[in-house]
Design a protein around this motif. Structure first.
Motif, PDB file in Angstrom:
ATOM      1  N   ILE A  72      10.388  84.836  71.202  1.00  0.00           N
ATOM      2  CA  ILE A  72       9.254  84.036  71.650  1.00  0.00           C
ATOM      3  C   ILE A  72       9.494  83.572  73.080  1.00  0.00           C
ATOM      4  CG2 ILE A  72       7.888  81.936  71.289  1.00  0.00           C
ATOM      5  CD1 ILE A  72       7.493  84.045  69.117  1.00  0.00           C
ATOM      6  N   GLY A  73       8.521  83.835  73.957  1.00  0.00           N
ATOM      7  CA  GLY A  73       8.602  83.401  75.339  1.00  0.00           C
ATOM      8  C   GLY A  73       7.862  82.091  75.573  1.00  0.00           C
ATOM      9  N   LEU A  74       8.445  81.252  76.403  1.00  0.00           N
ATOM     10  CA  LEU A  74       7.810  80.007  76.841  1.00  0.00           C
ATOM     11  C   LEU A  74       7.819  80.023  78.368  1.00  0.00           C
ATOM     12  CD1 LEU A  74       9.688  77.457  74.525  1.00  0.00           C
ATOM     13  CD2 LEU A  74       7.459  78.514  74.098  1.00  0.00           C
ATOM     14  N   ARG A  75       6.682  79.716  78.978  1.00  0.00           N
ATOM     15  CA  ARG A  75       6.593  79.825  80.440  1.00  0.00           C
ATOM     16  C   ARG A  75       6.129  78.519  81.080  1.00  0.00           C
ATOM     17  NH1 ARG A  75       1.809  79.053  83.671  1.00  0.00           N
ATOM     18  NH2 ARG A  75       1.845  80.406  85.496  1.00  0.00           N
ATOM     19  N   ALA A  76       6.733  78.185  82.222  1.00  0.00           N
ATOM     20  CA  ALA A  76       6.301  77.063  83.048  1.00  0.00           C
ATOM     21  C   ALA A  76       6.301  77.511  84.505  1.00  0.00           C
ATOM     22  CB  ALA A  76       7.230  75.864  82.878  1.00  0.00           C
ATOM     23  N   GLU A 158       5.770  87.350  71.617  1.00  0.00           N
ATOM     24  CA  GLU A 158       4.654  86.440  71.906  1.00  0.00           C
ATOM     25  C   GLU A 158       5.091  85.534  73.053  1.00  0.00           C
ATOM     26  OE1 GLU A 158       4.044  84.218  68.305  1.00  0.00           O
ATOM     27  OE2 GLU A 158       3.884  86.022  67.075  1.00  0.00           O
ATOM     28  N   ILE A 159       4.098  84.932  73.737  1.00  0.00           N
ATOM     29  CA  ILE A 159       4.425  84.021  74.834  1.00  0.00           C
ATOM     30  C   ILE A 159       3.423  82.871  74.854  1.00  0.00           C
ATOM     31  CG2 ILE A 159       3.092  85.352  76.529  1.00  0.00           C
ATOM     32  CD1 ILE A 159       5.324  84.604  78.574  1.00  0.00           C
ATOM     33  N   TYR A 160       3.915  81.671  75.216  1.00  0.00           N
ATOM     34  CA  TYR A 160       3.074  80.471  75.193  1.00  0.00           C
ATOM     35  C   TYR A 160       3.271  79.668  76.473  1.00  0.00           C
ATOM     36  CZ  TYR A 160       2.589  81.726  70.308  1.00  0.00           C
ATOM     37  OH  TYR A 160       2.313  82.417  69.147  1.00  0.00           O
ATOM     38  N   GLY A 161       2.186  79.018  76.907  1.00  0.00           N
ATOM     39  CA  GLY A 161       2.230  78.169  78.081  1.00  0.00           C
ATOM     40  C   GLY A 161       1.287  76.995  77.923  1.00  0.00           C
ATOM     41  N   LEU A 162       1.297  76.097  78.904  1.00  0.00           N
ATOM     42  CA  LEU A 162       0.436  74.913  78.841  1.00  0.00           C
ATOM     43  C   LEU A 162       0.184  74.382  80.242  1.00  0.00           C
ATOM     44  CD1 LEU A 162       2.564  72.430  79.451  1.00  0.00           C
ATOM     45  CD2 LEU A 162       3.093  72.667  77.029  1.00  0.00           C
ATOM     46  N   HIS A 340      -1.688  89.601  79.656  1.00  0.00           N
ATOM     47  CA  HIS A 340      -2.146  90.994  79.621  1.00  0.00           C
ATOM     48  C   HIS A 340      -1.004  91.919  79.192  1.00  0.00           C
ATOM     49  CE1 HIS A 340      -6.304  91.119  81.273  1.00  0.00           C
ATOM     50  NE2 HIS A 340      -5.973  89.903  81.685  1.00  0.00           N
ATOM     51  N   ALA A 341       0.227  91.432  79.315  1.00  0.00           N
ATOM     52  CA  ALA A 341       1.384  92.244  78.954  1.00  0.00           C
ATOM     53  C   ALA A 341       1.911  91.929  77.563  1.00  0.00           C
ATOM     54  CB  ALA A 341       2.503  92.036  79.977  1.00  0.00           C
ATOM     55  N   VAL A 342       1.772  90.666  77.138  1.00  0.00           N
ATOM     56  CA  VAL A 342       2.321  90.196  75.858  1.00  0.00           C
ATOM     57  C   VAL A 342       1.285  89.276  75.208  1.00  0.00           C
ATOM     58  CG1 VAL A 342       4.141  88.790  74.786  1.00  0.00           C
ATOM     59  CG2 VAL A 342       4.712  90.339  76.668  1.00  0.00           C
ATOM     60  N   PRO A 343       1.054  89.391  73.901  1.00  0.00           N
ATOM     61  CA  PRO A 343       0.108  88.464  73.256  1.00  0.00           C
ATOM     62  C   PRO A 343       0.613  87.036  73.310  1.00  0.00           C
ATOM     63  CG  PRO A 343       1.251  89.802  71.609  1.00  0.00           C
ATOM     64  CD  PRO A 343       1.604  90.375  72.947  1.00  0.00           C
ATOM     65  N   GLY A 344      -0.318  86.093  73.397  1.00  0.00           N
ATOM     66  CA  GLY A 344       0.085  84.696  73.462  1.00  0.00           C
ATOM     67  C   GLY A 344      -1.095  83.769  73.658  1.00  0.00           C
ATOM     68  N   VAL A 345      -0.789  82.497  73.919  1.00  0.00           N
ATOM     69  CA  VAL A 345      -1.829  81.467  74.023  1.00  0.00           C
ATOM     70  C   VAL A 345      -1.434  80.444  75.085  1.00  0.00           C
ATOM     71  CG1 VAL A 345      -3.195  79.730  72.779  1.00  0.00           C
ATOM     72  CG2 VAL A 345      -2.341  81.740  71.556  1.00  0.00           C
ATOM     73  N   TYR A 346      -2.448  79.917  75.751  1.00  0.00           N
ATOM     74  CA  TYR A 346      -2.311  78.892  76.787  1.00  0.00           C
ATOM     75  C   TYR A 346      -3.181  77.709  76.388  1.00  0.00           C
ATOM     76  CZ  TYR A 346      -2.124  77.283  81.728  1.00  0.00           C
ATOM     77  OH  TYR A 346      -1.915  76.599  82.899  1.00  0.00           O
ATOM     78  N   ARG A 378       8.271  73.240  69.205  1.00  0.00           N
ATOM     79  CA  ARG A 378       7.743  73.420  67.853  1.00  0.00           C
ATOM     80  C   ARG A 378       7.169  74.816  67.644  1.00  0.00           C
ATOM     81  NH1 ARG A 378       9.791  71.105  64.554  1.00  0.00           N
ATOM     82  NH2 ARG A 378       9.048  68.975  64.788  1.00  0.00           N
ATOM     83  N   ILE A 379       6.526  75.404  68.670  1.00  0.00           N
ATOM     84  CA  ILE A 379       5.973  76.745  68.470  1.00  0.00           C
ATOM     85  C   ILE A 379       7.096  77.757  68.267  1.00  0.00           C
ATOM     86  CG2 ILE A 379       5.772  77.347  70.936  1.00  0.00           C
ATOM     87  CD1 ILE A 379       3.349  78.306  68.072  1.00  0.00           C
ATOM     88  N   VAL A 380       8.238  77.546  68.918  1.00  0.00           N
ATOM     89  CA  VAL A 380       9.385  78.422  68.680  1.00  0.00           C
ATOM     90  C   VAL A 380       9.875  78.280  67.251  1.00  0.00           C
ATOM     91  CG1 VAL A 380      11.814  78.848  69.285  1.00  0.00           C
ATOM     92  CG2 VAL A 380      10.103  78.535  71.095  1.00  0.00           C
ATOM     93  N   GLU A 381      10.070  77.051  66.808  1.00  0.00           N
ATOM     94  CA  GLU A 381      10.558  76.823  65.443  1.00  0.00           C
ATOM     95  C   GLU A 381       9.591  77.358  64.397  1.00  0.00           C
ATOM     96  OE1 GLU A 381      13.462  72.951  65.895  1.00  0.00           O
ATOM     97  OE2 GLU A 381      11.321  72.571  65.543  1.00  0.00           O
ATOM     98  N   ARG A 382       8.292  77.222  64.658  1.00  0.00           N
ATOM     99  CA  ARG A 382       7.301  77.696  63.690  1.00  0.00           C
ATOM    100  C   ARG A 382       7.225  79.231  63.663  1.00  0.00           C
ATOM    101  NH1 ARG A 382       3.065  75.698  61.214  1.00  0.00           N
ATOM    102  NH2 ARG A 382       2.937  73.432  60.867  1.00  0.00           N
ATOM    103  N   ARG A 383       7.234  79.852  64.841  1.00  0.00           N
ATOM    104  CA  ARG A 383       7.084  81.305  64.882  1.00  0.00           C
ATOM    105  C   ARG A 383       8.385  82.043  64.590  1.00  0.00           C
ATOM    106  NH1 ARG A 383       2.544  82.963  63.693  1.00  0.00           N
ATOM    107  NH2 ARG A 383       2.750  84.902  64.895  1.00  0.00           N
ATOM    108  N   LEU A 384       9.494  81.334  64.658  1.00  0.00           N
ATOM    109  CA  LEU A 384      10.789  81.954  64.360  1.00  0.00           C
ATOM    110  C   LEU A 384      11.439  81.280  63.154  1.00  0.00           C
ATOM    111  CD1 LEU A 384      12.241  82.527  67.961  1.00  0.00           C
ATOM    112  CD2 LEU A 384      11.001  84.145  66.501  1.00  0.00           C
TER     113      LEU A 384
END
Length: 387
Positions: A72-76, A158-162, A340-346, A378-384
């Motif tokens: 799981i990717g997390l981006r800032a 997957e990857i997530y950002g905010l 566009h490269a990896v599924p995820g949500v912002y 939490r998204i890491v813990e939930r998805r993994l």
């Protein structure tokens, strides 16, 4: 479940980190000090660190204690804006013309908070990939990291950002499924005419007159070419010409931005800008050089992953503080390129304060820091989860 207790205990540390970064802002691809802070902290917490991804980007790799092969990717984002700060804060920017006026100092700190917690607990099955990106503010930082082989070297399932949102209620988390933020082009239209004495304009081919006609004509591109059922924006944001009161200049430059949610609409807008420029060049007997370049893709949230991110947010802020957005916004965000490269949500997280981002008086609410850090963890813990 409220903010993760252990992360809540970091609140003072997170505030100190954020304010230090705020006081020393660095614009796109100059985030040497900021990326150094990030790398140092990650290394202190036992996280594998890779520097120089996309010039000044940093990637941290952390394996959980429960086995598993998913990642799981997390981006800032880390960069500041090239603008003045007028907040009068004790920790205001030390550098004239540089200001964390979009809250990226907060985003970086939230991801550091999540990384620290996950490194201390490692209660997940798989790998967390912490992506600290340079140059989000129109500099192409996401594309630079992708060109450096970001997801080939550090694969993510997957990857997530905010992003912080001072225009929303404090600590409210919003997500728009599907197309959520506009794609963007920047344009420069360089007019080459003929200069003259200001008292004898009949000897000129005045580029300023052409520029004013061009600005007026560009206002018809959306209103007379795009269906009112589709969203698009063409904004002229700069006009540069001249150096003296008594000189008709040789050149003028008209610059601005296009925003769109549909690539076909964007192609039509590009075509119309070129046609208008060609027509005015012929009419006024000048040359107009057209440079239109894409800087952001349309940000599209993966609909099948939206509920998972919302559930993680409910764990942190409660059911009533999580909602689905019904309309996209015409602002842009280069996390779109990663999606566009990896599924995820912002998502966005509201916070106290009424001054919008990109305003000289913008102030980030430090109360958002443990909330954002908790959501990312939490998204890491939930998805993994270990099954």
């Amino acid at each position: 479940m409220p903010v993760i207790e252990r992360i809540g205990a970091y609140a003072e540390d997170l505030t100190a980190i954020r304010r230090d970064i705020h006081q020393h802002p660095e614009i796109g691809f100059e985030e040497v000090r900021t990326s150094g802070i990030v790398a140092k902290r990650l290394e202190e917490w036992g996280i594998e660190v890779h520097r120089g991804i996309g010039r000044t980007g940093v990637v941290g790799i952390l394996k959980g204690d429960l086995g598993g092969g998913r990642r799981i990717g997390l981006r800032a984002d880390m960069d500041a804006l090239p603008m003045e700060e007028r907040t009068n804060l004790a920790y205001a920017s030390r550098y004239p013309g540089r200001f964390h006026g979009c809250g990226h100092d907060g985003h970086t700190t939230m991801l550091l908070g999540a990384a620290r917690y996950l490194a201390e607990t490692r209660n997940f099955a798989g790998t967390a990939v912490f992506i600290f990106q340079p140059g989000e503010e129109g500099c192409g930082g996401a594309r630079a990291m992708l060109a450096d082989g970001l997801f080939e070297r550090f694969p993510c399932d997957e990857i997530y950002g905010l992003h912080n949102a001072p225009n929303d209620d404090p600590y409210r988390v919003g997500i728009k499924p599907g197309p959520a933020m506009a794609g963007a082009d920047f344009f420069d239209l360089r007019i080459r005419g003929r200069g003259s004495h200001g008292a004898m304009p009949e000897h000129s081919r005045d580029p300023i007159i052409v520029a004013t006609a061009l600005v007026q004509a560009l206002q018809t591109v959306v209103s007379r070419n795009i269906s009112p059922l589709k969203q698009a924006v063409v904004s002229v944001t700069q006009i540069h010409s001249g150096s003296a009161y008594n000189v008709v200049p040789e050149e003028a430059v008209v610059s601005g931005t296009v925003r769109f949610l549909d690539n076909a609409v964007n192609e039509l807008i590009r075509s119309r800008i070129r046609s208008i420029a060609e027509g005015l060049a012929a009419s006024f007997e000048v040359e107009i050089e057209v440079d239109i370049r894409n800087v952001f893709d349309v940000l599209i949230n993966t609909e099948s992953l939206v509920e998972a991110y919302m559930e993680a947010a409910r764990d942190v802020v409660g059911d009533s503080q999580v909602y689905l957005k019904t309309k996209p916004v015409m602002g842009s965000e280069d996390f779109a390129d990663m999606l566009h490269a990896v599924p995820g949500v912002y998502c966005t997280i509201g916070h106290a304060g009424e001054v919008p981002v990109h305003n000289p008086g913008f102030m980030l609410d430090d109360g958002i820091l443990p909330i954002g850090a908790s959501l990312l963890a939490r998204i890491v813990e939930r998805r993994l989860q270990h099954f």
